[in-house]
Design a protein around this motif. Structure first.
Motif, PDB file in Angstrom:
ATOM      1  N   TYR A  13      47.551  60.906  35.758  1.00  0.00           N
ATOM      2  CA  TYR A  13      48.110  59.535  35.149  1.00  0.00           C
ATOM      3  C   TYR A  13      49.364  59.701  34.375  1.00  0.00           C
ATOM      4  CZ  TYR A  13      45.970  59.684  30.695  1.00  0.00           C
ATOM      5  OH  TYR A  13      45.864  60.135  29.514  1.00  0.00           O
ATOM      6  N   VAL A  14      50.060  58.347  34.360  1.00  0.00           N
ATOM      7  CA  VAL A  14      51.326  58.426  33.720  1.00  0.00           C
ATOM      8  C   VAL A  14      50.734  57.477  32.315  1.00  0.00           C
ATOM      9  CG1 VAL A  14      53.612  57.621  33.443  1.00  0.00           C
ATOM     10  CG2 VAL A  14      52.866  58.771  35.584  1.00  0.00           C
ATOM     11  N   ASP A  15      50.962  58.230  31.119  1.00  0.00           N
ATOM     12  CA  ASP A  15      50.569  57.634  29.795  1.00  0.00           C
ATOM     13  C   ASP A  15      51.791  56.345  29.653  1.00  0.00           C
ATOM     14  OD1 ASP A  15      49.143  56.675  27.716  1.00  0.00           O
ATOM     15  OD2 ASP A  15      49.500  58.703  26.749  1.00  0.00           O
ATOM     16  N   GLN A  16      51.466  55.302  30.211  1.00  0.00           N
ATOM     17  CA  GLN A  16      52.085  54.077  30.072  1.00  0.00           C
ATOM     18  C   GLN A  16      51.148  52.829  30.008  1.00  0.00           C
ATOM     19  OE1 GLN A  16      55.029  54.102  33.206  1.00  0.00           O
ATOM     20  NE2 GLN A  16      56.320  55.628  32.284  1.00  0.00           N
ATOM     21  N   GLY A  17      51.599  52.041  29.011  1.00  0.00           N
ATOM     22  CA  GLY A  17      50.537  50.676  28.951  1.00  0.00           C
ATOM     23  C   GLY A  17      49.294  51.147  28.833  1.00  0.00           C
ATOM     24  N   SER A  18      48.333  50.645  29.759  1.00  0.00           N
ATOM     25  CA  SER A  18      46.745  50.705  29.675  1.00  0.00           C
ATOM     26  C   SER A  18      46.441  51.825  30.410  1.00  0.00           C
ATOM     27  CB  SER A  18      46.095  49.549  29.939  1.00  0.00           C
ATOM     28  OG  SER A  18      46.443  49.040  31.366  1.00  0.00           O
ATOM     29  N   ASN A  19      47.189  52.563  30.988  1.00  0.00           N
ATOM     30  CA  ASN A  19      46.825  53.546  32.021  1.00  0.00           C
ATOM     31  C   ASN A  19      45.838  54.906  31.401  1.00  0.00           C
ATOM     32  OD1 ASN A  19      48.566  52.524  33.734  1.00  0.00           O
ATOM     33  ND2 ASN A  19      49.922  54.158  33.923  1.00  0.00           N
ATOM     34  N   LYS A  20      46.187  55.084  30.111  1.00  0.00           N
ATOM     35  CA  LYS A  20      45.251  56.015  29.444  1.00  0.00           C
ATOM     36  C   LYS A  20      43.868  55.589  29.309  1.00  0.00           C
ATOM     37  CE  LYS A  20      44.666  58.917  25.334  1.00  0.00           C
ATOM     38  NZ  LYS A  20      45.406  59.434  24.071  1.00  0.00           N
ATOM     39  N   THR A  21      43.944  54.199  28.787  1.00  0.00           N
ATOM     40  CA  THR A  21      42.615  53.538  28.560  1.00  0.00           C
ATOM     41  C   THR A  21      41.758  53.406  29.819  1.00  0.00           C
ATOM     42  OG1 THR A  21      43.314  52.353  26.714  1.00  0.00           O
ATOM     43  CG2 THR A  21      41.285  51.817  27.623  1.00  0.00           C
ATOM     44  N   VAL A  22      42.222  53.213  31.018  1.00  0.00           N
ATOM     45  CA  VAL A  22      41.597  52.963  32.162  1.00  0.00           C
ATOM     46  C   VAL A  22      41.303  54.267  32.698  1.00  0.00           C
ATOM     47  CG1 VAL A  22      42.144  52.363  34.584  1.00  0.00           C
ATOM     48  CG2 VAL A  22      43.254  50.761  32.922  1.00  0.00           C
ATOM     49  N   ALA A  23      42.104  55.266  32.590  1.00  0.00           N
ATOM     50  CA  ALA A  23      41.969  56.825  33.120  1.00  0.00           C
ATOM     51  C   ALA A  23      40.453  57.224  32.378  1.00  0.00           C
ATOM     52  CB  ALA A  23      42.890  57.501  32.785  1.00  0.00           C
ATOM     53  N   MET A  24      40.404  57.066  31.058  1.00  0.00           N
ATOM     54  CA  MET A  24      39.226  57.754  30.314  1.00  0.00           C
ATOM     55  C   MET A  24      37.987  56.546  30.802  1.00  0.00           C
ATOM     56  SD  MET A  24      40.432  59.981  28.214  1.00  0.00           S
ATOM     57  CE  MET A  24      38.797  60.003  27.097  1.00  0.00           C
ATOM     58  N   ALA A  25      38.320  55.431  31.219  1.00  0.00           N
ATOM     59  CA  ALA A  25      37.064  54.576  31.366  1.00  0.00           C
ATOM     60  C   ALA A  25      36.483  55.264  32.852  1.00  0.00           C
ATOM     61  CB  ALA A  25      37.161  53.139  31.457  1.00  0.00           C
ATOM     62  N   LEU A  26      37.466  55.213  33.659  1.00  0.00           N
ATOM     63  CA  LEU A  26      37.335  55.709  34.923  1.00  0.00           C
ATOM     64  C   LEU A  26      36.585  56.943  35.138  1.00  0.00           C
ATOM     65  CD1 LEU A  26      37.877  54.591  38.071  1.00  0.00           C
ATOM     66  CD2 LEU A  26      40.123  55.949  37.803  1.00  0.00           C
ATOM     67  N   CYS A  27      36.991  58.128  34.529  1.00  0.00           N
ATOM     68  CA  CYS A  27      36.241  59.233  34.569  1.00  0.00           C
ATOM     69  C   CYS A  27      34.935  59.487  34.004  1.00  0.00           C
ATOM     70  CB  CYS A  27      37.213  60.468  33.655  1.00  0.00           C
ATOM     71  SG  CYS A  27      38.841  60.735  34.630  1.00  0.00           S
ATOM     72  N   GLY A  28      34.859  58.463  32.934  1.00  0.00           N
ATOM     73  CA  GLY A  28      33.425  58.183  32.384  1.00  0.00           C
ATOM     74  C   GLY A  28      32.632  57.643  33.387  1.00  0.00           C
ATOM     75  N   MET A  29      33.001  56.593  34.211  1.00  0.00           N
ATOM     76  CA  MET A  29      32.011  56.102  35.082  1.00  0.00           C
ATOM     77  C   MET A  29      31.581  57.016  36.193  1.00  0.00           C
ATOM     78  SD  MET A  29      34.086  52.644  35.835  1.00  0.00           S
ATOM     79  CE  MET A  29      34.537  51.565  34.570  1.00  0.00           C
ATOM     80  N   TRP A  30      32.632  58.170  36.641  1.00  0.00           N
ATOM     81  CA  TRP A  30      32.188  59.229  37.591  1.00  0.00           C
ATOM     82  C   TRP A  30      31.294  60.082  37.149  1.00  0.00           C
ATOM     83  CZ3 TRP A  30      38.066  59.367  38.695  1.00  0.00           C
ATOM     84  CH2 TRP A  30      38.593  58.595  39.626  1.00  0.00           C
ATOM     85  N   GLY A  31      31.436  60.309  35.860  1.00  0.00           N
ATOM     86  CA  GLY A  31      30.580  61.322  35.134  1.00  0.00           C
ATOM     87  C   GLY A  31      29.233  60.630  34.662  1.00  0.00           C
ATOM     88  N   HIS A  32      28.974  59.334  34.383  1.00  0.00           N
ATOM     89  CA  HIS A  32      27.905  58.693  34.222  1.00  0.00           C
ATOM     90  C   HIS A  32      26.887  58.545  35.254  1.00  0.00           C
ATOM     91  CE1 HIS A  32      25.063  56.217  31.692  1.00  0.00           C
ATOM     92  NE2 HIS A  32      25.264  55.252  32.641  1.00  0.00           N
ATOM     93  N   TYR A  33      27.327  57.927  36.205  1.00  0.00           N
ATOM     94  CA  TYR A  33      26.730  57.481  37.681  1.00  0.00           C
ATOM     95  C   TYR A  33      26.416  58.481  38.423  1.00  0.00           C
ATOM     96  CZ  TYR A  33      27.217  52.868  35.582  1.00  0.00           C
ATOM     97  OH  TYR A  33      27.117  51.778  34.374  1.00  0.00           O
ATOM     98  N   LEU A  34      27.470  59.443  38.529  1.00  0.00           N
ATOM     99  CA  LEU A  34      27.592  60.413  39.728  1.00  0.00           C
ATOM    100  C   LEU A  34      27.354  61.932  39.088  1.00  0.00           C
ATOM    101  CD1 LEU A  34      30.251  59.231  42.077  1.00  0.00           C
ATOM    102  CD2 LEU A  34      27.838  58.887  42.425  1.00  0.00           C
TER     103      LEU A  34
END
Length: 401
Positions: A246-267
């Motif tokens: 991801y490109v670290d602009q705006g909210s992209n980093k926050t979204v990336a961290m949350a997204l990868c967290g969802m994949w790790g937690h549920y799957l």
């Protein structure tokens, strides 16, 4: 310039031929400016910025209602073009000032400027609080997870990764105007009838209901198990180390961290988010040297076809590296369709095939924007492409009580 169309492309005349990019320029003027710029750059010092032929817009020949009369790093001034041939109904002079949103607000409050774009997050929040019916204007882009289909070949894995995405949560992180995506084509793109909206007509292709989220997560687990991956199994053993670029602009980093967290937690799928530059992201996606990435899918034309046409087999802009002959056939039919209703039906089918059946891409959220014009004026226009037209601005008539 001669353009040969290989399909019907009914948006070409309406959108491309009226765009800024296809406005005519005086060839002799451009050639002279290029020669002058090349000559100036021959003796350029290391710390000096190269001169471009367009560096001084006041020397360009234009054929619109205004001509550039003054320009510096902070502002551009346009004045009436007396050779335009039509009576100018708007202001004789327009000055565009460039700066950040906070500076714009100060200039607006001081009466220096009469229009501001874009509004700050705080201002848009105030608008929403003051008027519950207020809505931001749609932007022609959808921030999405891009799956590299040449690496993630099993659509069951792509579907599972998509199912556990909580778009409501991600949209809340992405800003005041962000809304959970309902498809790849965002709101604001017209259906065949300009009075209808493509997204509203097609409905939501993505389930964003919080009440069904737990069921979607269980469906994702079942898909992974059926594909031979039990919870905690190492996908990287087969696919290599999984990264989300991801490109670290705006909210992209926050979204990336949350997204990868969802994949790790549920799957139980470990994906490492990695920030890259825009150039690095473009290079990785074009070469196919990535597995997952976050990117805004946009279109220069307000037509659903422009969001879907890149994903055909062999297209140089097919960053998904997606191949499906049925999808290719649909896009070929769309390109040559003369019947508007049939064309729209195929566009909805193509979007459904790309998202729901093959899950080659997973849209996350759409965004909006807002601007304001001082209440003493009327007549400014902003079209869906984001282009402003101030030539018809006029003072608001004063009402005598």
């Amino acid at each position: 310039l001669v353009v040969t169309l290989t399909g019907h492309y009914d948006w070409f005349l309406r959108e491309v031929c009226t765009s800024i990019a296809t406005m005519p320029l005086r060839q002799d003027v451009v050639q002279r400016l290029k020669q002058e710029a090349d000559a100036a750059n021959e003796n350029l010092k290391e710390d000096e910025t190269p001169r471009r032929w367009w560096s001084d817009p006041t020397r360009l020949v234009t054929n619109g209602p205004y001509t550039a009369s003054a320009e510096d790093e902070n502002a551009l001034t346009l004045t009436e073009n007396t050779a335009y041939g039509k009576k100018l109904t708007g202001p004789e002079d327009l000055t565009f000032r460039f700066g950040d949103t906070q500076t714009a607000e100060v200039l607006y409050d001081q009466g220096v400027v009469d229009a501001v774009w874009p509004l700050t997050e705080e201002e848009m929040a105030e608008q929403m609080e003051a008027d519950e019916t207020w809505q931001a204007e749609p932007v022609l882009e959808t921030y999405s997870v891009m799956f590299n289909c040449s690496r993630l070949e099993d659509e069951s894995i792509r579907k599972a990764l998509s199912l556990v995405i909580d778009r409501e949560q991600l949209a809340a992180m992405a800003g005041i105007t962000a809304q959970p995506a309902e498809g790849l084509v965002p709101p604001g793109v017209p259906e065949d009838n300009a009075d209808l909206d493509f997204r509203a007509c097609g409905g939501s292709l993505l389930d964003n209901d919080p009440e069904s989220y737990a069921d979607r997560c269980q469906d994702a687990v079942d898909l992974m198990q059926n594909a031979g991956y039990d919870r905690g199994s190492d996908l990287s053993a087969e696919l290599g180390a999984l990264e989300y670029l991801y490109v670290d602009q705006g909210s992209n980093k926050t979204v990336a961290m949350a997204l990868c967290g969802m994949w790790g937690h549920y799957l139980g799928v470990n994906v490492t988010p990695r920030a890259v530059t825009p150039a690095e992201l473009a290079s990785a996606m074009r070469s196919g040297n990535y597995t997952l990435a976050g990117m805004s899918v946009s279109a220069v034309c307000s037509d659903a076809e422009c969001f879907l046409m890149d994903w055909t087999t062999g297209n140089r802009d097919n960053f998904l590296h997606y191949e499906n002959s049925a999808y290719d056939t649909l896009m070929s039919i769309i390109a040559g369709a003369e019947d508007g209703s049939a064309r729209m039906g195929c566009l909805h089918d193509a979007e459904d095939l790309l998202l729901e059946i093959d899950c080659a891409i997973s849209p996350l959220y759409t965004v909006g924007t807002a601007w304001k014009l001082r209440d003493t004026y009327l007549g400014a226009i902003r079209d869906p492409r984001g282009w402003f037209d101030f030539r018809g601005v006029y003072p608001k008539p004063v009402t005598v009580q």
